[in-house]
Structure formats: C-alpha cells, structure tokens
Design a protein around this motif. Sequence first.
Motif, short mmCIF file in Angstrom:
data_model
loop_
_atom_site.label_atom_id
_atom_site.label_comp_id
_atom_site.label_asym_id
_atom_site.label_seq_id
_atom_site.Cartn_x
_atom_site.Cartn_y
_atom_site.Cartn_z
N ALA A 288 -30.56 -10.18 81.66
CA ALA A 288 -30.64 -11.03 80.47
C ALA A 288 -30.61 -12.49 80.87
O ALA A 288 -29.86 -12.88 81.79
N THR A 289 -31.41 -13.30 80.23
CA THR A 289 -31.34 -14.74 80.45
C THR A 289 -30.36 -15.35 79.46
O THR A 289 -30.03 -14.76 78.42
N ARG A 290 -29.93 -16.56 79.76
CA ARG A 290 -29.00 -17.25 78.87
C ARG A 290 -29.66 -17.57 77.52
O ARG A 290 -28.99 -17.56 76.48
N GLY A 291 -30.94 -17.84 77.55
CA GLY A 291 -31.65 -18.05 76.29
C GLY A 291 -31.67 -16.82 75.43
O GLY A 291 -31.48 -16.88 74.21
N LEU B 55 -26.65 -13.56 70.15
CA LEU B 55 -25.39 -13.95 69.52
C LEU B 55 -25.60 -14.67 68.20
O LEU B 55 -24.69 -14.70 67.36
N SER B 56 -26.79 -15.22 67.99
CA SER B 56 -27.01 -16.02 66.79
C SER B 56 -26.90 -15.20 65.51
O SER B 56 -26.63 -15.76 64.44
N GLY B 57 -27.12 -13.90 65.58
CA GLY B 57 -27.07 -13.08 64.37
C GLY B 57 -25.89 -12.15 64.30
O GLY B 57 -25.85 -11.26 63.45
N ILE C 206 -29.83 -21.77 70.88
CA ILE C 206 -29.03 -22.36 71.96
C ILE C 206 -28.19 -23.52 71.42
O ILE C 206 -26.98 -23.61 71.69
N LEU C 207 -28.83 -24.42 70.67
CA LEU C 207 -28.09 -25.56 70.13
C LEU C 207 -26.99 -25.12 69.18
O LEU C 207 -25.94 -25.77 69.09
N PRO D 149 -31.50 -22.28 80.25
CA PRO D 149 -31.92 -21.18 79.37
C PRO D 149 -32.65 -20.05 80.07
O PRO D 149 -32.62 -18.91 79.60
N GLU D 150 -33.33 -20.30 81.20
CA GLU D 150 -34.07 -19.26 81.90
C GLU D 150 -33.24 -18.56 82.97
O GLU D 150 -33.70 -17.59 83.58
#
Length: 487
Positions: free
Chosen positions: A141-144, A150-152, A190-191, A210-211
């Motif tokens: 998994a990338t950080r992006g 996690l956003s949802g 991300i932001l 992010p990558e």
Amino acid sequence: MRKKLLSLALALCLLLPGLPSPACAAPGGGMDRFTAVRSYDGRFTDVEEGAWYFDNVTALYEMGLTDGQSSRTFGTDSQVSLAEAVSFAARIHSIYHQGGAQTGPDRYAGPEGPWYAPYADYLRAAGGIDGRFDGRYGEPATRGQVAYLLSGVLPEEELEERNAGVVLTAHGSGRYIPDVTGATPYKEEILDLYRWGIVTGGDAKGSYRPEATITRGELAAMLTRMADPSLRVDLTWDLSDLYSAKGTTFADLIREDPIPVLAHAPEDLEAIRSNVRYMFKGGNAKLALQIAGGATGAVADAVAERYLDESMCHPEQGYSTISYEYYSDGRMSITFINDNCSRAEQDAALERAIAVHDQFWADGTLRPGMSQREIAKVYFDYLCSVCEYDYTFQDVSYTAYGALCNGKAVCQGYTAAYQIFLGLEGIDCAGVETDVHLWTAATLDGVLYHIDVTWGDVTWGSGPGGRDDSQFGMDPETAWSRSGIGA
C-alpha cells in the motif's frame, strides 16, 4: 480451512484473532466504542518506550487491534499490503458503526475467496471503497492509498479540522507539504489527514511522500489517531514568516514610491498628491515647497487647504492639522500635525492592527487564494464587531487608536483603522472626504469600490457588534448619495 485462513489474515493485518465480536450492536455509532480491552505489558521488543510510535502501538494493542507479527515483535518497519490496509480500515469502520471489529466483515464471510474478501466487500458495501484495488490487494500500500482508505472510515462529525487554518496557509504557500500538488492522486484525502491531526509529515516541511509505501509503525500512528481523538496532533509549524506584518511602519503603508514635485503651481493637484505621499513614504511630516508665481496670503491659504485635504486621503497616517509659512517669492513650508493622539498611541494602533492581521492569517480567517474583496470584507466585519460610534467626540476617537485600542471612534477613526488593515494587505486605498464625512475608496481585484465602515456599524449607541453589509463594496454613485449626513 476458512478459519485457518482467517486467523492468518488477522495476524497479517495487525488484528488479534479471537477478540469478542458482538453479534449485534446498538444502531448508529460512536467513538466510545473504541475502548481498551487489555493493558500493554511491554511485550514488543522492537517498540521502545520513548519512540515516536510508542503511544500509538500501545493504544492499538490495548484496543485489541494488534497482536503483533509475533508474540514478541510488532514489526514496526515492515511494509503493509493493500489487503492489510483495507482490512484495518474495515475493522475501524465496523467498530464505530457496528460495535465490533468483526461484526460488519463477518456478514460477508464465505467458504471461498481470499482472506481479505469479507473486509473489502464490507467496506465497498459501506461506500468506503470502490473497485480500484481489485486484483491488486497483494501489492504494498502507498501512503496516498492509505489516505483514501482512511478518509471514509469515520463520519465527518468525528473528525474535527483542528489544523484547517494552518494547512490552508502552509500548503497554500507552497513551502509546506510540497509533495502534494494539484496533480497528486488523493490530494484532498491526504490534506484531510493533516487537517484532522492524523499526520504531521515526515520532515520539517511536512512532506507526505504519497507514492511511498507505508510501514506498520506509520499505519499504527494513523489508525490510533483515527480511533482516539486524544492522540491527534496539532501542527506547530512556525508560519509567521509567511504572513506576519511585524515591523511594518506607517511609511510602509504607502505602497508606491511617489516622485516629488516640490516646485509647482498653486492648483496642481497631481503635484500636491505626489508630494503628500512622498512625505508619508519618507516617514516625514514636513514639506519645503516652491509655489510658482509667488505666494500671497490668499494663495498660501489655498495651497495649505489643498495639502490638508490630500492628507485626509490617508487618515491612517494620523495627521489632521497643518501649520505653514510662506514668502512672497513663493517659498512655502508646511508642517503636518497630529493633535488628536500621542505618537505612542499612534504606534500602538499600528501594533494592534498588525496583531489582528497576523492572527487572522494564523488561524485561517485569512488564507491564500482569497480575493482582495474577501479580505477587505473580513476587516470590515471585524471593525464593526469591535468598535462603536463615539457620541462624545473625544479627540482620540478621530484616530485609529480610538477605533483599535479604545473601541470607540468617529468616521475619521473608523476609516484610519480600516486603511491600516488594507495597507497591511497591500490593497490600494484612499480616504474620500466631504465637509461632514470620511470613508474609503479601495481598488479590490482591479475594481474600484467605496466602503463606509462607520455607517456599516449599525449598532450606534448600543455597543459594537452589528453591521450593514450594504455599506461594503458600493459603487461611487451609491456612496456619494449616502454621504450627506455627518459622522
């Protein structure tokens, strides 16, 4: 066989097998469902007390969401796969919404398919993911991608944007979070992690990478901050050099570098305008002139009146009176005087305006990308909220000090304070004067507007607080039509 695969999956995705999973839970959701089910006993030899991730791993263990890579190691530096990241996101979502880490995913469990399928299916059904990772779950998994997952996981009301102002200013400057641009996949997700206090970045600039792949230690920090608001962090970047107006002088409020025309005809208004601005830009209060054709008493009186009128275009400079001397050969000297407040009070007004300016930029009230009109409206609203009209007409109320430090002013004081604020923002403005009133004309985003803060403050006689927004952003005709009553 499925049970064996599931146990392996739980170990891979940092989750403890065998934890209680309520068969049913109360409807809705809540952060109080993320509770400790055991105490951390220091079992992980690769998690040293004092390490940046120590509190996060401890919390993860105590909530029953990790058993480590083994009974004695957590695997802090090991990479996390997409399958593991999705599994963890699904379990956090399930705890909040269903009351147990397995309650939601177990509804999608079947005798066949990969171990992570119930988690992916549950999260997809809940609207947390789409099909973008299909066929790729074995990849790191990338950080992006983790930001997207996690956003949802939690509803917006559980994710206070504690760092919103800092992120807007810092990222907007281009100097912080520099590796997240308009072209970055998952930019807003991300932001959001920065806004919510989930991440702070990996260096002094707050870079996100992010990558890059993500480690178990990094993921533990993000997950526990999602689950436990007390672990979320405030960004402490020093952004003062990006917006601070400290050190600004009254001379700095004159944006241009006027060319003086010290020898001019008595009626040359352009020369008078340039000379007044030249004097203020130089931090001076005196002019030595040569009036063409010589100076009689009547000529000197007329010239002095024109210079006083021009000085009122800049009430922020604080001068309201002049004295002058003249000679028949045309020599003339003019001294500008502030007889309404002391020099110390005038300086205190500027310092107060600078403090308000800096605070607005620090807390996100003002931020990159705002139009000049939007910025000017913020200060209009502010003055209407903190100042009230002085019906006793004290001398100091004719100054910015009265408006900004005493909270009472008349039109000259309101306008002086407002033009300090606009000057700090680099907005071109000038006072507009009649025999009975003074207000501001400002060029905002290339358009000339008239702004009357005095009449905008509608709480005359009842203290500061209200405003009439129709007094902001008027066209010249409207402003002049309303100027007949003194203030």
